[in-house]
Design a protein around this motif. Sequence first.
Motif, PDB file in Angstrom:
ATOM      1  N   GLU A   1      24.615 -39.632  10.545  1.00 48.31           N
ATOM      2  CA  GLU A   1      25.372 -40.747  11.124  1.00 48.31           C
ATOM      3  C   GLU A   1      26.308 -40.228  12.219  1.00 48.31           C
ATOM      4  OE1 GLU A   1      27.157 -43.256   8.170  1.00 48.31           O
ATOM      5  OE2 GLU A   1      25.466 -43.037   6.800  1.00 48.31           O
ATOM      6  N   THR A   2      26.958 -39.103  11.939  1.00 46.57           N
ATOM      7  CA  THR A   2      27.792 -38.457  12.959  1.00 46.57           C
ATOM      8  C   THR A   2      26.942 -38.084  14.172  1.00 46.57           C
ATOM      9  OG1 THR A   2      29.080 -37.493  11.164  1.00 46.57           O
ATOM     10  CG2 THR A   2      29.405 -36.553  13.358  1.00 46.57           C
TER      11      THR A   2
ATOM     12  N   SER B   1      20.839 -37.929  -3.207  1.00 48.22           N
ATOM     13  CA  SER B   1      22.007 -37.299  -3.830  1.00 48.22           C
ATOM     14  C   SER B   1      21.675 -36.621  -5.155  1.00 48.22           C
ATOM     15  CB  SER B   1      23.119 -38.334  -4.027  1.00 48.22           C
ATOM     16  OG  SER B   1      22.637 -39.391  -4.830  1.00 48.22           O
TER      17      SER B   1
ATOM     18  N   GLN C   1      22.160 -35.156   0.768  1.00 53.16           N
ATOM     19  CA  GLN C   1      22.969 -36.316   1.134  1.00 53.16           C
ATOM     20  C   GLN C   1      23.992 -35.949   2.203  1.00 53.16           C
ATOM     21  OE1 GLN C   1      22.584 -39.629   0.330  1.00 53.16           O
ATOM     22  NE2 GLN C   1      24.120 -39.807   1.959  1.00 53.16           N
ATOM     23  N   GLU C   2      24.509 -34.722   2.147  1.00 51.31           N
ATOM     24  CA  GLU C   2      25.454 -34.280   3.180  1.00 51.31           C
ATOM     25  C   GLU C   2      24.791 -34.350   4.557  1.00 51.31           C
ATOM     26  OE1 GLU C   2      26.879 -30.257   2.668  1.00 51.31           O
ATOM     27  OE2 GLU C   2      28.091 -30.334   4.499  1.00 51.31           O
TER      28      GLU C   2
ATOM     29  N   ARG D   1      20.773 -44.822   6.271  1.00 47.91           N
ATOM     30  CA  ARG D   1      21.461 -45.176   5.014  1.00 47.91           C
ATOM     31  C   ARG D   1      20.488 -45.765   4.005  1.00 47.91           C
ATOM     32  NH1 ARG D   1      26.873 -47.946   7.406  1.00 47.91           N
ATOM     33  NH2 ARG D   1      27.813 -46.008   8.143  1.00 47.91           N
TER      34      ARG D   1
ATOM     35  N   SER E   1      27.160 -29.580   9.080  1.00 45.68           N
ATOM     36  CA  SER E   1      27.209 -29.472   7.620  1.00 45.68           C
ATOM     37  C   SER E   1      27.902 -28.172   7.227  1.00 45.68           C
ATOM     38  CB  SER E   1      25.791 -29.507   7.037  1.00 45.68           C
ATOM     39  OG  SER E   1      25.233 -30.795   7.193  1.00 45.68           O
TER      40      SER E   1
ATOM     41  N   THR F   1      21.413 -45.806  12.304  1.00 49.19           N
ATOM     42  CA  THR F   1      22.259 -45.397  11.183  1.00 49.19           C
ATOM     43  C   THR F   1      21.944 -46.222   9.938  1.00 49.19           C
ATOM     44  OG1 THR F   1      24.008 -44.662  12.653  1.00 49.19           O
ATOM     45  CG2 THR F   1      24.659 -45.231  10.413  1.00 49.19           C
TER      46      THR F   1
ATOM     47  N   LYS G   1      19.376 -43.761   0.433  1.00 49.89           N
ATOM     48  CA  LYS G   1      19.614 -44.383  -0.872  1.00 49.89           C
ATOM     49  C   LYS G   1      18.302 -44.538  -1.637  1.00 49.89           C
ATOM     50  CE  LYS G   1      22.372 -48.174  -2.770  1.00 49.89           C
ATOM     51  NZ  LYS G   1      21.580 -49.382  -3.044  1.00 49.89           N
TER      52      LYS G   1
ATOM     53  N   THR H   1      24.388 -37.981   5.601  1.00 56.44           N
ATOM     54  CA  THR H   1      25.669 -38.516   6.066  1.00 56.44           C
ATOM     55  C   THR H   1      25.982 -37.988   7.465  1.00 56.44           C
ATOM     56  OG1 THR H   1      26.447 -38.636   3.788  1.00 56.44           O
ATOM     57  CG2 THR H   1      28.134 -38.693   5.518  1.00 56.44           C
ATOM     58  N   ASN H   2      25.705 -36.709   7.683  1.00 52.19           N
ATOM     59  CA  ASN H   2      25.995 -36.121   8.990  1.00 52.19           C
ATOM     60  C   ASN H   2      25.041 -36.609  10.073  1.00 52.19           C
ATOM     61  OD1 ASN H   2      28.241 -34.759   8.136  1.00 52.19           O
ATOM     62  ND2 ASN H   2      27.122 -32.905   7.586  1.00 52.19           N
TER      63      ASN H   2
END
Length: 415
Positions: free
Chosen positions: A379-380, A410, A372-373, A401, A362, A397, A405, A376-377
């Motif tokens: 998932e990486t 966010s 949220q960052e 997600r 991040s 993953t 949500k 999302t990371n």
Amino acid sequence: SNKSSSFGFELKTPERLPFILFDYDQNIYPRGANFLASRLQQPSIVKAAVPPPGKGTRVRVWKSDPSVKTIGIRELFLINTDIKSGPVDTWFETKSTAKPIAPDANGDFLLDFDNTPSQAPNESDNHTRFDVVHTFSTVRYTYDLLLGDLEYLDGNPPQITRPWGNKRLQIFPHAGEDANAYYSREEGALKFFFTKRKDGTPIFLCRSLDVVAHEAGHSFLDILQPQWRSDGQTGGFHEAFGDLCSLFVLISMADIADLFVTLTKANLRDPNNFLSAVGEEFGDALFNNKGKGLRNLSNDLIGSKAQPEVHALSLVFSGFYYDVLVDVFALERNPAIKGDTDTLLDVATILRRALIIAIRVSSESSTQTKFQELATNLETAFETLSRRLGVNLSSWTEIVRKHAKARELSIAGLS
Ligand SMILES: [Zn+2]
């Protein structure tokens, strides 16, 4: 920056992950997730010296806190061989009114906690000494776990820049009277206070493994991301990370994980479980929360309902990651093939390491979209760990997600 160059590669940009993370086991085999366990230990990639068997340090600690009667005091094995009279080692030193505590002939610190009433500010020497060893040992254990994660991810012992300066972090188990505990970069210290119940009896924050692991977590996150501020979503994440450290420290202890599985029949949503409850004794004393903790990671707080105060805000992220733990555990659970305790240990280890990766990739900046960052990371991170472990974690993953949500990460604390 100095920090990224000292690591030898740029960690901050997701597009440019360190090569080593992809340099192992590129093939993703279509194996069942229960294959994970055997792939978790990969000594061939770790270059650090492994301590020989029979070495290291045994200590005694409260395994939750004095209010959680089913757990009490247990012995704990620390792999460290450099803990000297104090206790002190290369990372930490303890500051208290007790004289330095020497290890016994075996290098251990096996103190007893006398069954006498606690008093403050003039606590007995016996209790004070136990507190010193307990607090040091819990911080040490937390760091061993997280530094081990960095070593696992990088394949080398991590090179760490200490944000509090090139010196030991000072641990104050008895810093005075206040309903608080904190990590301070400026003071280079972890401080734990005592407060009093309505009946006047003291409650010592240092006696809570949750609280000590939480504060150690703050200091560790400050190492990973020194520019993340203590307000807004980065501040909220700081608090969430501390609470998640408590959770992951507890699950990492096999006997505690097994006790949890036994007491709850493997139900992470058990309303009285001691894993999701953080700071039980403190929560009971201040808010009469009856074992449900100062905060509880098993919650349903969503972003649009969250208060901006960092501890309140943290529950959105810690609750989100607890949701992920619950669903991943349910997905991977198959007691006919592997016992629930082992599955819980494995799942928690991977989720802990995934979170460490997500933090490292991040951005350094204290943005207000950090929740949220990080999601999302994750998932990486799962992608990286998929390759490392040789398993497909795409269903994990999907779980991330879904809950990111549903939790409205966010917009948490932004309204
Ligand atoms: Zn905190």
